[in-house]
Design a protein around this motif. Structure first.
Motif, PDB file in Angstrom:
ATOM      1  N   VAL A 129      39.937  62.103  12.164  1.00 30.14           N
ATOM      2  CA  VAL A 129      38.920  61.716  11.370  1.00 30.14           C
ATOM      3  C   VAL A 129      39.215  61.323  10.000  1.00 30.14           C
ATOM      4  O   VAL A 129      40.406  61.473   9.687  1.00 30.14           O
ATOM      5  CB  VAL A 129      38.234  63.253  10.863  1.00 30.14           C
ATOM      6  CG1 VAL A 129      37.169  63.177   9.818  1.00 30.14           C
ATOM      7  CG2 VAL A 129      37.632  64.025  12.240  1.00 30.14           C
ATOM      8  N   ALA A 167      37.207  61.808  18.079  1.00 33.74           N
ATOM      9  CA  ALA A 167      36.790  62.608  16.835  1.00 33.74           C
ATOM     10  C   ALA A 167      36.048  61.576  16.014  1.00 33.74           C
ATOM     11  O   ALA A 167      36.144  60.558  16.080  1.00 33.74           O
ATOM     12  CB  ALA A 167      38.452  62.518  16.310  1.00 33.74           C
ATOM     13  N   PRO A 168      35.016  62.267  15.378  1.00 38.93           N
ATOM     14  CA  PRO A 168      34.029  61.721  14.362  1.00 38.93           C
ATOM     15  C   PRO A 168      34.896  60.879  13.123  1.00 38.93           C
ATOM     16  O   PRO A 168      36.006  61.176  13.138  1.00 38.93           O
ATOM     17  CB  PRO A 168      33.206  62.735  13.720  1.00 38.93           C
ATOM     18  CG  PRO A 168      33.123  63.738  14.800  1.00 38.93           C
ATOM     19  CD  PRO A 168      34.602  63.793  15.150  1.00 38.93           C
ATOM     20  N   ASP A 169      34.284  59.822  12.726  1.00 35.88           N
ATOM     21  CA  ASP A 169      34.909  59.167  11.521  1.00 35.88           C
ATOM     22  C   ASP A 169      34.818  60.084  10.313  1.00 35.88           C
ATOM     23  O   ASP A 169      35.758  60.086   9.475  1.00 35.88           O
ATOM     24  CB  ASP A 169      34.431  57.788  11.249  1.00 35.88           C
ATOM     25  CG  ASP A 169      34.753  56.703  12.527  1.00 35.88           C
ATOM     26  OD1 ASP A 169      35.722  56.362  12.696  1.00 35.88           O
ATOM     27  OD2 ASP A 169      33.949  56.338  13.204  1.00 35.88           O
ATOM     28  N   VAL A 229      33.342  63.916   8.857  1.00 41.25           N
ATOM     29  CA  VAL A 229      32.805  65.138   9.176  1.00 41.25           C
ATOM     30  C   VAL A 229      32.490  65.905   7.662  1.00 41.25           C
ATOM     31  O   VAL A 229      33.170  65.694   6.649  1.00 41.25           O
ATOM     32  CB  VAL A 229      33.639  66.256   9.738  1.00 41.25           C
ATOM     33  CG1 VAL A 229      34.006  65.563  11.314  1.00 41.25           C
ATOM     34  CG2 VAL A 229      35.006  66.405   8.967  1.00 41.25           C
ATOM     35  N   GLY A 242      36.734  63.757   5.230  1.00 40.50           N
ATOM     36  CA  GLY A 242      36.013  65.000   5.546  1.00 40.50           C
ATOM     37  C   GLY A 242      35.767  65.581   4.229  1.00 40.50           C
ATOM     38  O   GLY A 242      36.265  65.660   3.170  1.00 40.50           O
ATOM     39  N   SER A 280      28.274  65.276  11.009  1.00 40.60           N
ATOM     40  CA  SER A 280      29.292  64.117  11.406  1.00 40.60           C
ATOM     41  C   SER A 280      28.631  62.868  11.584  1.00 40.60           C
ATOM     42  O   SER A 280      27.564  62.748  11.740  1.00 40.60           O
ATOM     43  CB  SER A 280      30.233  64.534  12.637  1.00 40.60           C
ATOM     44  OG  SER A 280      29.084  64.891  13.615  1.00 40.60           O
ATOM     45  N   TYR A 315      40.645  68.638  12.244  1.00 42.28           N
ATOM     46  CA  TYR A 315      39.803  67.263  12.236  1.00 42.28           C
ATOM     47  C   TYR A 315      40.550  66.042  11.573  1.00 42.28           C
ATOM     48  O   TYR A 315      40.641  65.071  12.211  1.00 42.28           O
ATOM     49  CB  TYR A 315      38.889  67.360  11.137  1.00 42.28           C
ATOM     50  CG  TYR A 315      37.459  68.169  11.682  1.00 42.28           C
ATOM     51  CD1 TYR A 315      37.142  68.114  12.900  1.00 42.28           C
ATOM     52  CD2 TYR A 315      36.651  69.134  10.596  1.00 42.28           C
ATOM     53  CE1 TYR A 315      36.003  69.090  13.310  1.00 42.28           C
ATOM     54  CE2 TYR A 315      35.736  69.769  11.067  1.00 42.28           C
ATOM     55  CZ  TYR A 315      35.298  70.061  12.448  1.00 42.28           C
ATOM     56  OH  TYR A 315      34.188  70.914  12.699  1.00 42.28           O
TER      57      TYR A 315
END
Length: 190
Positions: A143, A114-116, A118, A146, A92, A138
């Motif tokens: 996110v 929340a990650p940018d 994944v 992904g 991530s 996600y």
């Protein structure tokens, strides 16, 4: 071995601090927690999956060291998502200004963000439908990009915020485009 989901909710609902402590007290077990509060015990990966995951993580680290745009995290990092779940993507990335906006205490435990980006790399023990549901979770959490990579079928699913899922058969590379500027992951097939 597949992931095992355990529902203790009628007996005990773990607080965030209790879940964190459970993970700390059992470092040899990889836990996640879904939005319903159920514990998910993840099985370890095999050698080929672990090797591919390490190689991909290294590619992200090298790119990020050159661009200095954010922070890269490995599969051991658990994030507290807005829906209450605690998830650990295989790789991530978070933009630097978003990461720096967290307090040092928030960054130390399971970051509430929340990650940018994944990436989930399918292992032989993973269920496609469960991993696809995780990817949708996600996206629902915010996110922006992904990638779900299945080495066995050579299939990649690309998830972008506000767009339909894109499916690629046997791609040789993936581009981070505007989310991961200048990043290209060579697959050949991981």
């Amino acid at each position: 071995m597949t992931a095992i989901t355990i529902n203790f909710n009628n007996v005990l609902k773990l607080s965030d601090d209790q879940f964190y402590q459970l993970c700390r007290d059992n470092p040899d077990v990889k836990f996640e927690r879904n939005a319903f509060g159920e514990l998910i015990i993840m099985s370890p990966t095999g050698g080929e999956t672990g090797k591919c995951n390490a190689s991909m993580t290294a590619d992200f680290i090298i790119w990020n060291r050159q661009t200095k745009l954010g922070e890269v995290f490995d599969s051991s990092t658990c994030f507290k998502l807005p829906n209450g779940s605690d998830r650990s993507p295989d790789v991530s990335w978070i933009k630097l200004e978003r990461w720096n906006a967290l307090t040092s205490k928030q960054r130390e435990k399971f970051p509430p963000i929340a990650p940018d980006f994944v990436l989930e790399l399918m292992s032989p023990s993973d269920s496609l439908s469960e991993t696809q549901a995780k990817m949708q979770e996600y996206m629902n959490a915010g996110v922006k990009l992904g990638w779900l990579i299945d080495r066995k079928t050579r299939r990649v699913e690309i998830y972008r915020q506000g767009q339909q899922k894109e499916v690629l058969e046997s791609p040789t590379s993936l581009s981070g485009k505007d989310i991961l500027p200048g990043f290209v992951l060579d697959l050949l097939f991981v």
